[in-house]
Scaffold this active site. Structure first.
Site, PDB file in Angstrom:
ATOM      1  N   GLY A   1       0.846  -1.464  -0.032  1.00  0.00           N
ATOM      2  CA  GLY A   1      -0.312  -0.269  -0.302  1.00  0.00           C
ATOM      3  C   GLY A   1       0.901   0.951   0.328  1.00  0.00           C
TER       4      GLY A   1
ATOM      5  N   CYS B   1       6.142  -6.580   1.856  1.00  0.00           N
ATOM      6  CA  CYS B   1       5.238  -4.690   1.797  1.00  0.00           C
ATOM      7  C   CYS B   1       4.840  -4.490   2.897  1.00  0.00           C
ATOM      8  CB  CYS B   1       4.971  -3.788   0.062  1.00  0.00           C
ATOM      9  SG  CYS B   1       6.288  -2.630  -0.102  1.00  0.00           S
ATOM     10  N   TYR B   2       4.069  -3.416   2.691  1.00  0.00           N
ATOM     11  CA  TYR B   2       3.415  -2.636   4.047  1.00  0.00           C
ATOM     12  C   TYR B   2       2.263  -3.497   4.546  1.00  0.00           C
ATOM     13  CZ  TYR B   2       0.293   0.363   5.937  1.00  0.00           C
ATOM     14  OH  TYR B   2      -1.073   1.161   7.475  1.00  0.00           O
TER      15      TYR B   2
ATOM     16  N   HIS C   1       8.118  -7.981  -3.083  1.00  0.00           N
ATOM     17  CA  HIS C   1       6.970  -7.650  -4.552  1.00  0.00           C
ATOM     18  C   HIS C   1       6.894  -9.540  -5.295  1.00  0.00           C
ATOM     19  CE1 HIS C   1       4.933  -4.472  -3.013  1.00  0.00           C
ATOM     20  NE2 HIS C   1       5.495  -3.823  -3.416  1.00  0.00           N
TER      21      HIS C   1
ATOM     22  N   GLU D   1       4.671 -11.443  -6.274  1.00  0.00           N
ATOM     23  CA  GLU D   1       3.695 -10.833  -7.366  1.00  0.00           C
ATOM     24  C   GLU D   1       3.691 -10.591  -8.739  1.00  0.00           C
ATOM     25  OE1 GLU D   1       3.938  -8.957  -4.728  1.00  0.00           O
ATOM     26  OE2 GLU D   1       2.959  -7.188  -4.811  1.00  0.00           O
TER      27      GLU D   1
ATOM     28  N   ASP E   1     -13.630  -8.709 -24.900  1.00  0.00           N
ATOM     29  CA  ASP E   1     -14.239  -8.040 -23.728  1.00  0.00           C
ATOM     30  C   ASP E   1     -16.331  -8.298 -23.501  1.00  0.00           C
ATOM     31  OD1 ASP E   1     -11.882  -7.614 -22.942  1.00  0.00           O
ATOM     32  OD2 ASP E   1     -12.226  -5.781 -23.258  1.00  0.00           O
TER      33      ASP E   1
ATOM     34  N   LYS F   1      -6.185  -9.360 -19.416  1.00  0.00           N
ATOM     35  CA  LYS F   1      -6.916  -9.499 -20.870  1.00  0.00           C
ATOM     36  C   LYS F   1      -6.903 -11.039 -21.038  1.00  0.00           C
ATOM     37  CE  LYS F   1      -8.482  -7.954 -24.769  1.00  0.00           C
ATOM     38  NZ  LYS F   1      -9.489  -7.265 -25.109  1.00  0.00           N
TER      39      LYS F   1
END
Ligand code: XMP
Length: 514
Positions: A56, A83-84, A171, A173, A229, A370
């Site tokens: 964050g 992280c945060y 991170h 991710e 989409d 996507k």
């Protein structure tokens, strides 16, 4: 449907929270994302097998920093702070957080100190990880051990194995972290004991249930654009509520060869919804007569789209809900990660939901990226050819005709585009080139065909490779293939006697010509 075993992600407003959710989905685990302010009761209700605290923008030292109830760490469920999230965990366990002497931003070598078991099991001794922080944990809290460090950060990862509590400063991710996926999988499967049972089919079923909950016995209106989409959104909503879905497909006449027919076929036969196919091409050509300026063209096309859509929905009478194919990158781009998403800027039907008094906005793809939307589309049974379409601009072929638009010129781009697509596919290049199309330059030149002098158009071929469409490189299509394409277009498409290959990168050129 039974709710699957899941992991809970608590969102502290980090830019990568949905990436965490995405990695979790890739690890075949179901996740729920809740804001950090969720109560312990709400958290318990999701029956998590593990909890991930996201990063964050705040510092735990800020006066109004987002906090957590420390009870969370006593639920008997493993917790991973990123992280945060890690700093908050450390702060709540009474250790010091300080500003880094040197702010770390970017890929950094992280030394994995404990990698035999646990969170970092099987990772390399030194692994490149994405760091993005100004504050750091100075000492691990009581009961925690340092399990990784960097040259600038002595506590890059920490663990209290006994209580199942873990924190990482980097991170895992983001793809810039080389072994991030392995780390997340260690947490989910080895530490939390989650299985590998979450699939896109299961995702579709959950989404269907959510749509049913939201819509009840009501009806839904959706604008089909011909793109991926909105087609996937329609297929999903059709699965949820069948023909209580009405789709309006405004055909401006600038679609590529075969596309309109395919849209109509799919939503008439495969997913039989109430389909209103509006052939508005006459109106478009009339309004665009004499217009040559690219921006003016785009504006006219956009405004007319909204107008036709509104007229059609007014004719239909009231539908209860309004659906659109907003996907996660649209939500980020609109800067509204937390609120409801805005309408896409292209094929914009802005203001419609409020003006026409819809009860709610249905956006079932809002949390997907996507490539996930494509997988979902295939899972739902949409044709491969529709799902694997290249990006196509809202104004369609109109921005690939330089100068004034006429039916004749649009025919030339459409036919030449089809030849190009066929030959690129025949050469097996369709997967490696990001976008390829033809442009009708407004130039005419002299040629000779069958002993007759011609004075016809020059068509340009454009083919680029790119990851993000913000910059692009020229695709190196072999000369023999280019030659074959040129021969076929000049031979098969009336009105063309010269072919050019655009060899400009972006920047300085854009991908489209207008
Ligand atoms: P440019 O030409 O700006 O294109 O380099 C970048 C990418 O965006 C697509 N593009 C559009 N997509 N509506 C869209 O949905 C539009 O008005 C539009 N204009 C350009 C373009 O095809 C390329 O993929």
């Amino acid at each position: 449907m039974e709710k699957p075993q899941s992991v809970l992600i608590l969102d502290f407003g980090g830019q990568y929270t949905q990436l965490i959710a995405r990695r979790v989905r890739e690890s075949k685990v179901y996740s729920t994302v809740l804001p950090y302010s969720a109560t312990l009761d709400e958290i318990r209700q999701t029956k998590p097998m593990g909890i991930i605290l996201s990063g964050g923008p705040s510092s735990v030292l800020d006066e109004d920093a987002p906090m957590l109830d420390k009870e969370l760490f006593s639920l008997g469920v493993p917790v991973l702070g990123i992280c945060y999230g890690m700093q908050l965990m450390a702060h709540l366990f009474d250790t010091t957080i300080e500003k880094c002497a040197q702010r770390e931003y970017g890929r950094a070598p992280v030394h994995m100190d404990q990698r035999e078991t646990g969170l970092l099991e099987g990772m390399s001794e030194t692994s490149f990880c994405w760091m993005s922080h100004t504050y750091q944990v100075m000492q691990p809290p009581t009961g925690f051990q340092v399990i990784a460090h960097t040259d600038h950060c002595s506590v890059a990862a920490m663990a209290d194995e006994e209580h199942g509590l873990y924190g990482v400063q980097f991170h895992p991710e983001v793809t810039h972290t080389d072994e991030g996926t392995r780390m997340i999988e260690n947490f989910l499967h080895k530490i939390c004991g989650l299985g590998y049972d979450w699939t896109m089919e299961a995702y579709a079923e959950m989404a269907v249930q959510q749509i049913r909950d939201q819509v009840g016995e009501g009806t839904v209106l959706l604008g089909l654009s011909g793109g991926v989409d909105s087609a996937v959104t329609a297929a999903l909503i059709h699965r949820a509520i069948g023909d209580r879905l009405t789709c309006v497909y405004v055909d401006h006449g600038f679609m590529r060869a075969g596309e309109s027919d395919q849209v109509v076929e799919v939503f008439t036969n495969t997913f039989p919804v109430e389909l209103i196919h509006v052939d508005a091409s006459d109106r478009y050509f009339t309004e665009l007569e004499g217009v040559t300026d690219p921006e003016t063209k785009r504006k006219i096309i956009g405004h007319l789209f909204v107008k036709v859509f509104q007229e059609e929905s007014a004719k239909l009478g009231k539908r209860d809900h309004f659906a659109q194919g907003t996907i996660y990158p649209d939500v980020i781009e609109s800067g509204k990660v937390k609120g409801s998403a805005v309408i896409k800027s292209h094929h914009n039907v802005g203001g419609l939901p409020e003006e026409l008094g819809f009860d709610s906005l249905v956006e079932p793809l809002k949390m997907l990226f996507k490539d996930e939307v494509r997988v979902l589309g295939l899972t739902l049974g949409l044709p491969e050819a529709l799902i694997r379409r290249q990006p196509f601009p809202g104004p369609g072929l109109a921005i690939r005709v330089i100068g004034e638009l006429t039916r004749e010129k649009v025919r030339i781009v459409r036919e030449s585009d089809l030849v190009l697509r066929e030959e690129i596919a025949n050469a097996g290049l369709n997967k490696s080139i990001s976008q390829y199309f033809t442009v009708l330059t407004n130039a005419r030149s002299v040629g000779v065909m069958g002993d007759v002098r011609t004075y016809d158009y020059a068509v340009a071929l454009r083919a680029v490779t790119t990851d993000d469409f913000m910059t692009a490189d020229i695709a190196k299509v072999p000369y023999e293939i280019l030659g074959k394409i040129a021969t076929r277009i000049v031979g098969e498409v009336a009105g063309v006697n010269r072919i050019l290959y655009d060899i400009t990168t972006k920047p300085p050129a854009s991908i489209e010509w207008e």
